[in-house]
Design a protein around this motif. Structure first.
Motif, PDB file in Angstrom:
ATOM      1  N   THR A   1      -9.082  -0.699  -8.268  1.00 15.98           N
ATOM      2  CA  THR A   1      -8.206  -0.764  -9.274  1.00 15.98           C
ATOM      3  C   THR A   1      -7.313  -1.912  -9.116  1.00 15.98           C
ATOM      4  OG1 THR A   1      -7.996   1.617  -9.400  1.00 15.98           O
ATOM      5  CG2 THR A   1      -6.551   0.612 -10.588  1.00 15.98           C
ATOM      6  N   ALA A   2      -6.861  -2.285  -7.989  1.00 15.58           N
ATOM      7  CA  ALA A   2      -6.228  -3.455  -7.793  1.00 15.58           C
ATOM      8  C   ALA A   2      -6.865  -4.677  -7.977  1.00 15.58           C
ATOM      9  CB  ALA A   2      -5.662  -3.513  -6.369  1.00 15.58           C
ATOM     10  N   ALA A   3      -8.143  -4.716  -7.534  1.00 15.71           N
ATOM     11  CA  ALA A   3      -9.021  -5.800  -7.841  1.00 15.71           C
ATOM     12  C   ALA A   3      -9.334  -6.176  -9.354  1.00 15.71           C
ATOM     13  CB  ALA A   3     -10.255  -5.618  -7.114  1.00 15.71           C
ATOM     14  N   SER A   4      -9.264  -5.108 -10.106  1.00 17.82           N
ATOM     15  CA  SER A   4      -9.633  -5.264 -11.396  1.00 17.82           C
ATOM     16  C   SER A   4      -8.387  -5.420 -12.471  1.00 17.82           C
ATOM     17  CB  SER A   4     -10.411  -3.985 -11.901  1.00 17.82           C
ATOM     18  OG  SER A   4     -10.515  -3.979 -13.245  1.00 17.82           O
ATOM     19  N   LEU A   5      -7.398  -4.859 -12.028  1.00 14.40           N
ATOM     20  CA  LEU A   5      -6.031  -4.844 -13.075  1.00 14.40           C
ATOM     21  C   LEU A   5      -5.101  -5.663 -12.647  1.00 14.40           C
ATOM     22  CD1 LEU A   5      -6.108  -0.834 -14.063  1.00 14.40           C
ATOM     23  CD2 LEU A   5      -7.487  -2.900 -15.164  1.00 14.40           C
ATOM     24  N   SER A   6      -4.806  -5.884 -11.343  1.00 11.96           N
ATOM     25  CA  SER A   6      -3.819  -6.702 -11.054  1.00 11.96           C
ATOM     26  C   SER A   6      -3.926  -8.218 -10.906  1.00 11.96           C
ATOM     27  CB  SER A   6      -3.498  -6.360  -9.520  1.00 11.96           C
ATOM     28  OG  SER A   6      -4.153  -7.110  -8.650  1.00 11.96           O
ATOM     29  N   GLY A   7      -4.976  -8.743 -11.258  1.00 12.94           N
ATOM     30  CA  GLY A   7      -5.351 -10.184 -11.339  1.00 12.94           C
ATOM     31  C   GLY A   7      -4.889 -10.767  -9.773  1.00 12.94           C
ATOM     32  N   ARG A   8      -5.249 -10.242  -8.980  1.00  9.91           N
ATOM     33  CA  ARG A   8      -4.979 -10.533  -7.304  1.00  9.91           C
ATOM     34  C   ARG A   8      -3.563 -10.648  -7.133  1.00  9.91           C
ATOM     35  NH1 ARG A   8      -9.794 -13.749  -5.147  1.00  9.91           N
ATOM     36  NH2 ARG A   8     -11.543 -13.329  -6.957  1.00  9.91           N
TER      37      ARG A   8
ATOM     38  N   THR B   1       0.779  -1.223   0.078  1.00  9.07           N
ATOM     39  CA  THR B   1      -0.107  -0.005  -0.028  1.00  9.07           C
ATOM     40  C   THR B   1       0.833   1.220   0.046  1.00  9.07           C
ATOM     41  OG1 THR B   1      -1.667  -1.220   1.231  1.00  9.07           O
ATOM     42  CG2 THR B   1      -1.890   1.002   1.128  1.00  9.07           C
ATOM     43  N   VAL B   2       1.677   1.138   0.902  1.00 14.55           N
ATOM     44  CA  VAL B   2       2.744   2.281   0.875  1.00 14.55           C
ATOM     45  C   VAL B   2       3.564   2.630  -0.157  1.00 14.55           C
ATOM     46  CG1 VAL B   2       4.556   3.332   2.131  1.00 14.55           C
ATOM     47  CG2 VAL B   2       2.816   2.441   3.468  1.00 14.55           C
ATOM     48  N   ARG B   3       4.119   1.649  -0.909  1.00 17.60           N
ATOM     49  CA  ARG B   3       4.881   1.506  -2.112  1.00 17.60           C
ATOM     50  C   ARG B   3       4.039   2.117  -3.346  1.00 17.60           C
ATOM     51  NH1 ARG B   3       6.475  -3.644  -2.425  1.00 17.60           N
ATOM     52  NH2 ARG B   3       4.966  -4.085  -4.555  1.00 17.60           N
ATOM     53  N   ILE B   4       2.925   1.588  -3.301  1.00 18.82           N
ATOM     54  CA  ILE B   4       2.046   1.866  -4.602  1.00 18.82           C
ATOM     55  C   ILE B   4       1.761   3.341  -4.284  1.00 18.82           C
ATOM     56  CG2 ILE B   4      -0.347   1.419  -5.599  1.00 18.82           C
ATOM     57  CD1 ILE B   4       0.891  -0.769  -6.264  1.00 18.82           C
ATOM     58  N   TRP B   5       1.376   3.864  -3.342  1.00 19.51           N
ATOM     59  CA  TRP B   5       0.752   5.094  -3.140  1.00 19.51           C
ATOM     60  C   TRP B   5       2.051   6.193  -3.230  1.00 19.51           C
ATOM     61  CZ3 TRP B   5       3.818   7.596   1.246  1.00 19.51           C
ATOM     62  CH2 TRP B   5       3.538   9.200   1.292  1.00 19.51           C
ATOM     63  N   ALA B   6       3.412   5.878  -2.921  1.00 21.18           N
ATOM     64  CA  ALA B   6       4.672   6.471  -3.151  1.00 21.18           C
ATOM     65  C   ALA B   6       4.865   6.542  -4.660  1.00 21.18           C
ATOM     66  CB  ALA B   6       5.778   6.004  -2.405  1.00 21.18           C
TER      67      ALA B   6
ATOM     68  N   GLU C   1       1.326  -5.443 -11.233  1.00 19.48           N
ATOM     69  CA  GLU C   1       1.646  -4.264 -10.391  1.00 19.48           C
ATOM     70  C   GLU C   1       1.688  -2.999 -11.502  1.00 19.48           C
ATOM     71  OE1 GLU C   1       3.937  -4.322  -6.853  1.00 19.48           O
ATOM     72  OE2 GLU C   1       4.498  -2.297  -7.400  1.00 19.48           O
ATOM     73  N   LEU C   2       2.211  -3.174 -12.692  1.00 28.17           N
ATOM     74  CA  LEU C   2       2.380  -2.189 -13.487  1.00 28.17           C
ATOM     75  C   LEU C   2       1.130  -1.564 -13.924  1.00 28.17           C
ATOM     76  CD1 LEU C   2       4.319  -0.442 -15.132  1.00 28.17           C
ATOM     77  CD2 LEU C   2       4.166  -2.207 -16.927  1.00 28.17           C
ATOM     78  N   ALA C   3       0.305  -2.597 -14.299  1.00 27.39           N
ATOM     79  CA  ALA C   3      -1.303  -2.241 -14.522  1.00 27.39           C
ATOM     80  C   ALA C   3      -1.964  -1.391 -13.587  1.00 27.39           C
ATOM     81  CB  ALA C   3      -1.982  -3.514 -15.010  1.00 27.39           C
ATOM     82  N   VAL C   4      -1.742  -1.797 -12.460  1.00 26.49           N
ATOM     83  CA  VAL C   4      -2.394  -1.181 -11.256  1.00 26.49           C
ATOM     84  C   VAL C   4      -1.913   0.439 -11.224  1.00 26.49           C
ATOM     85  CG1 VAL C   4      -2.662  -0.814  -8.650  1.00 26.49           C
ATOM     86  CG2 VAL C   4      -2.696  -2.946 -10.044  1.00 26.49           C
ATOM     87  N   LEU C   5      -0.364   0.531 -11.475  1.00 23.81           N
ATOM     88  CA  LEU C   5       0.078   1.738 -11.512  1.00 23.81           C
ATOM     89  C   LEU C   5      -0.247   2.829 -12.498  1.00 23.81           C
ATOM     90  CD1 LEU C   5       3.835   0.774 -10.279  1.00 23.81           C
ATOM     91  CD2 LEU C   5       2.071   1.813  -8.935  1.00 23.81           C
ATOM     92  N   ILE C   6      -0.271   2.188 -13.675  1.00 16.71           N
ATOM     93  CA  ILE C   6      -0.877   3.051 -14.892  1.00 16.71           C
ATOM     94  C   ILE C   6      -2.323   3.332 -14.638  1.00 16.71           C
ATOM     95  CG2 ILE C   6      -1.435   3.199 -17.442  1.00 16.71           C
ATOM     96  CD1 ILE C   6       0.946   1.000 -17.637  1.00 16.71           C
TER      97      ILE C   6
END
Lengths: 281, 359, 310
Positions: free
Chosen positions: C254-261, C95-100, C180-185
């Motif tokens: 977003t994580a639920a949809s794009l990260s494939g868990r 969570t913190v990493r994605i946020w940053a 993770e890239l998909a979530v970030l984008i």
């Protein structure tokens, strides 16, 4: 000199940014016209409006089930309307209260603003826990509704606060000096004059509530709202019918925006509310 | 009779009204003259009830007004910016008070129409009833503001610089109309203004507001000819004020020395201010023989021509600015040479001396 | 309704004098009381439906979790379990990493856009038009905007198609979607405008003559940027950062949809724990999320005193 070089570069960059913002929606809109046998990606096997018909239940039954949007759309619209009425009313009277100075105003301000800051999943969880403990059934028109107001009330409040900030108090004083009570003054003078602001607050509340799902997820009980229906498709395979739905719901939002713009234009034309006293020195 | 006694109003460190007391009699036109920042708008707002005084009492016919909500005071208010209801027509603006007031609202449409029509005729707005208030001129808005107030028949009407937003032409016409309307309705007008001409022209009685309290209240003519203090004289914009001290019944300053009328019994050295009317000074050549009994020698700076008179500015040796008015009805004034020295002569009997109060 | 209590005023006023309270002071009190009456419905609503639920989350995080239910016997079991489980600690870290990363990405991508709209475009109409263009996507459902990335990023998606046509890659990239890239984008695209808006607002308030003057004095663009533009836009950056932070930290869709868990944020933990009726555990995750958000906002507000700036 550097600015002369920088400006076109930034201009191109800005265009690329807009493409980044719109790209996915454009692709989604294109793919919504996929043929009956096509998947949620390129190539388009055949241009058709099959998925729109599928969405509206106008196609023969197929292995892909219909999106259950009928009831949920109705629920979402009702919920958004209830939320709009309550949060706009709260926003107007709270902002009106803020026109008189009182001691705890800072604390109250932050308390209200917190409503738009606290993540939906947290208040949703808390409300679910609370209703469990109190033995209240969760429902979209009860537990979810109060959370929607928690979320949209701060927006309505901020809009009204901004409106009252530039409101010419002398018009209200004129009404009072004619012997008209504060309640009547609010009804006959203040409210008609702040009406464009009230419309904005309503638009904010409606669109935010209509699209809200993280607060609804744990609190709506068994009956789903529209965003929850879409969220339900996240875990399963998606089909172009959801794209078609995306296009339709976007069109609906734009219609709403257009209605708002027309109402606003009429209100401003009827009132010219804030420019009526231009001779003020 | 409207009575204010010892009314004080502060905003933070600023004292807008300082133990102000005044009596406003019934059926008169009172103008209240004050410079900007003298607290004149605050005074009106305190009377109307938009602000409450920090201390002091406001009464009308013995009934205490302070603490009562503005809409229960029966006092009309005409705003400087008119503050019309922008969403209503001229007719609805005027009918507003009758229709929605708390006490005794008028429900009879025929009577309503009659009374609105009457007041519209009174202020001369015939034919504009259905117009939007945004679609009429400044002068017409002023009339709507006035009509809207008058139709509710307040006992006292407060006018906050009502002519300030109008152009000069219109202002003069409105002056006459305001006076005649008031005389017909027999209500009290309390008219606040920063213009001494307007105050003297309009008011049966003129009150001068200075530093948050009433410096003098008197009929217009006596106030003008006999101000009670140098401060009041300054507000009238018709007097030169000289500062000096008493010296054996004489006034002594760096630029002048003359006998004061009535030989006021003050100790030598007492600070004295004297007021000398602009139009009681005669300009003579500096080297025209012996200087008259009372005179000041000063250099000519500039002249202003304003229709019926010429206003000339002189500066005395010690820097004091002196103004001289020559009325064109008299002998034609000679033209002065810039920078040249002249003798400003006057009759010591025209001097009004004041003992200067310690600041 | 709003001005209730006014009717009693006259009666109370008569007593006012006896109590040593001046009528004016009495009226001021009455007006304050009316104001409080006006704000009380909103305050009560927020207290009941926001503060109370949040208190509930903290409270239940100390309840005893059984298989399908929670009991109000206080214990720190759920806390111990969370703080000793590498999976859950990892999700807090994610969570913190994605946020940053998202915060940095929205700032880096959004700032030049704000610079262009706020500073370079001096035509009011064009400025407003560009801002409206940026805001229009918000009238599309949030979830639809998330889903719209699937046909973009998928193995057979638009981006892979373009890359293959251009001959940049031979085989479609599989790391674009469900990563993770998909979530970030996705998050960067959705939240970037919240950064662009406030910065643009601050930049558009800069007086162009200030920059002109600096240029006349021979300052280069770099110097002007770091000495004038950046400091003046800082409040906008902070407001934008608060918007983005609050939304990203509370995210799970977003994580639920794009990260494939593959990406499990604290939000996702809460959702899955509630799904399996692990209320106490979800509450622990909720409290930790609240602490992180509070800490982030506190730090951001420390950087710039917003009240002083605006």
């Amino acid at each position: 000199m550097e600015a002369r070089v920088l400006k076109p570069i930034l201009g191109v960059y800005c265009a690329a940014f807009i493409l980044f913002l719109y790209g996915p929606m454009i692709i989604l809109a294109i793919l919504s016209f996929q043929g009956a046998g096509g998947g949620p990606q390129f190539p388009i096997i055949e241009w058709s409006t099959y998925w729109y018909q599928h969405l509206l239940g106008m196609t023969p039954p197929s292995r892909i089930s219909r999106l259950p949007i009928g009831d949920s759309l109705l629920r979402s619209l009702t919920l958004a309307m209830m939320t709009t009425v309550v949060s706009t009313t709260l926003g107007v009277i709270t902002a009106q209260g803020f026109r008189t100075r009182f001691k705890a105003s800072g604390a109250v301000f932050y308390l209200v603003i917190l409503g738009m800051i606290v993540p939906g999943v947290l208040v949703g969880l808390g409300m679910a826990l609370l209703s469990n403990m109190l033995g209240i059934d969760r429902s979209w028109w009860g537990t979810a509704f109060v959370l929607h107001v928690v979320y949209t009330f701060p927006f309505a409040f901020l809009v009204m606060l901004a409106i009252f900030n530039r409101f010419d108090r002398s018009v209200e004083e004129a009404s009072l000096s004619l012997g008209v009570s504060p309640v009547q003054t609010f009804r006959r003078v203040t409210f008609p004059m702040i009406f464009p602001g009230v419309l904005s607050a309503m638009l904010f509340s409606f669109t935010l509530s209509y699209d809200e799902f993280s607060r609804t997820l744990f609190t709506s009980g068994r009956e789903l709202t529209l965003p929850l229906t879409i969220y339900g498709t996240f875990s399963v395979e998606i089909y172009p019918n959801i794209f078609a739905f995306g296009v339709l719901t976007t069109l609906f939002s734009f219609t709403l925006l257009l209605v708002y713009a027309l109402l606003m234009l009429r209100a401003v034309r009827a009132g010219r509310s804030f420019k009526g006293q231009e001779e003020a020195v | 009779m409207l009575l204010l006694s010892s009314v004080t109003k502060r905003y933070g460190d600023v004292t807008a009204l300082d133990r102000l007391s005044v009596t406003v009699p019934d059926d008169t036109y009172v103008s209240l003259l004050g410079a900007s920042g003298s607290g004149k708008t605050t005074l009106l707002r305190v009377i109307a009830g938009f602000e409450e005084p920090d201390s002091g009492v406001v009464t009308y016919d013995g009934r205490r007004l302070d603490g009562i909500a503005p809409h229960r005071r029966g006092i009309g208010f005409v705003f400087q910016n008119f503050a019309l209801f922008p969403h209503l027509s001229v007719g609805d603006n005027i009918a507003f008070g009758l229709r929605y007031r708390e006490e005794n609202p008028l429900t009879d449409t025929a009577e309503m129409r009659q009374r609105v029509a009457d007041v519209i005729r009174l202020v001369g707005l015939e034919g504009l009833e259905t117009r939007k208030v945004t679609a009429i001129s400044g002068g017409q808005r002023q009339r709507v503001a006035l009509a809207r107030t008058l139709v509710t028949e307040p006992r006292v009407v407060l006018l906050d610089e009502p002519l300030g937003a109008l152009d000069a032409n219109l202002r003069e016409r409105m002056c006459d109309e305001l006076r005649s309307i008031r005389e017909r309705l027999k209500v009290t007008f309390l008219h606040v203004t920063g213009s001494e001409t307007e105050a003297l022209l309009m008011g049966d009685t003129v009150a001068v507001l200075s530093a948050g309290s009433i410096a003098q209240i008197a009929p217009a003519s006596s106030l003008f000819s006999a101000p009670h203090s140098a401060d009041v004289a300054r507000h009238l914009n018709a007097y030169n004020i000289l500062s000096g001290k008493a010296d054996g019944g004489r006034f002594l300053s760096d630029c002048a020395r003359f006998v004061m009328p009535g030989h006021p019994a003050v100790q030598d050295g007492t600070p004295i201010e004297v007021a000398l009317r602009f139009d009681r000074i005669f300009v003579g050549s500096a080297d025209a023989g012996e200087a008259p009994e009372a005179s000041i020698s000063a250099r000519f700076i500039a002249s202003e021509f304003n229709g019926s008179s010429v206003l000339s500015f002189f500066r005395a040796e010690d820097g004091t600015l002196l103004q001289v008015v020559a009325h064109l009805s008299g002998p034609p004034p000679e033209s002065f040479e810039e920078g040249a020295l002249y003798n400003l002569a006057f009759n010591p009997q025209d001097i009004i001396p004041f003992i200067k109060r310690a600041a | 309704m709003e001005f209730a209590g006014e009717q009693m005023q006259s009666a109370a006023q008569a007593q006012g004098g006896q109590n040593g309270v001046s009528p004016a002071e009495h009226r001021a009190r009455q007006e304050r009381r009316n104001a409080l009456m006006l704000i009380s419905p909103g305050v009560v609503w927020m207290a009941l439906f926001m503060v109370l639920p949040m208190v509930m989350v903290i409270y239940v995080s100390f309840w005893t979790q059984t298989t399908f239910t929670v009991e109000p016997t206080l214990t720190t079991d759920s806390w111990v379990r969370f703080l000793t489980s590498s999976t859950y600690l990892a999700s807090a870290w994610t969570t913190v990493r994605i946020w940053a990363i998202v915060l940095a990405a929205t700032l880096v991508i959004g700032y030049p856009v704000a610079l262009f709209i706020g500073l370079m475009v001096r035509n009011q109409t064009l400025q407003t038009a560009l801002l409206v263009i940026c805001i229009i996507p918000f009238w599309t459902s949030f979830l639809i905007r998330v889903i719209a990335w699937r046909p973009m990023l998928g193995t057979e998606g638009a981006i892979n198609m373009i890359l293959m046509k251009l001959g940049i890659v031979d085989t479609p990239l599989t790391t674009l979607l469900f990563s993770e890239l998909a979530v970030l984008i996705g998050m960067t695209q959705i939240y970037c405008v919240f950064m662009v808006g406030p910065i643009t607002f601050m930049l558009s308030r800069i007086d162009p003559s200030v920059i002109e003057a600096a240029r006349d004095l021979g300052a280069g663009f770099g110097r002007i940027f770091f000495k004038i533009i950046l400091p003046l836009s800082l409040p906008g950056v902070i407001v934008g950062a608060i918007f983005v932070s609050v939304m990203v930290l509370g995210e799970f869709a977003t994580a639920a949809s794009l990260s494939g868990r593959k990406v499990n944020l604290l939000g996702n933990i809460i959702v899955s724990q509630v799904g399996s009726l692990k209320w106490a555990f979800a509450s622990v995750a909720g409290v930790i999320l609240t602490i992180i958000i509070a800490a982030v906002i506190t730090v951001l507000l420390r950087v710039v005193n917003l009240r002083k700036e605006t």
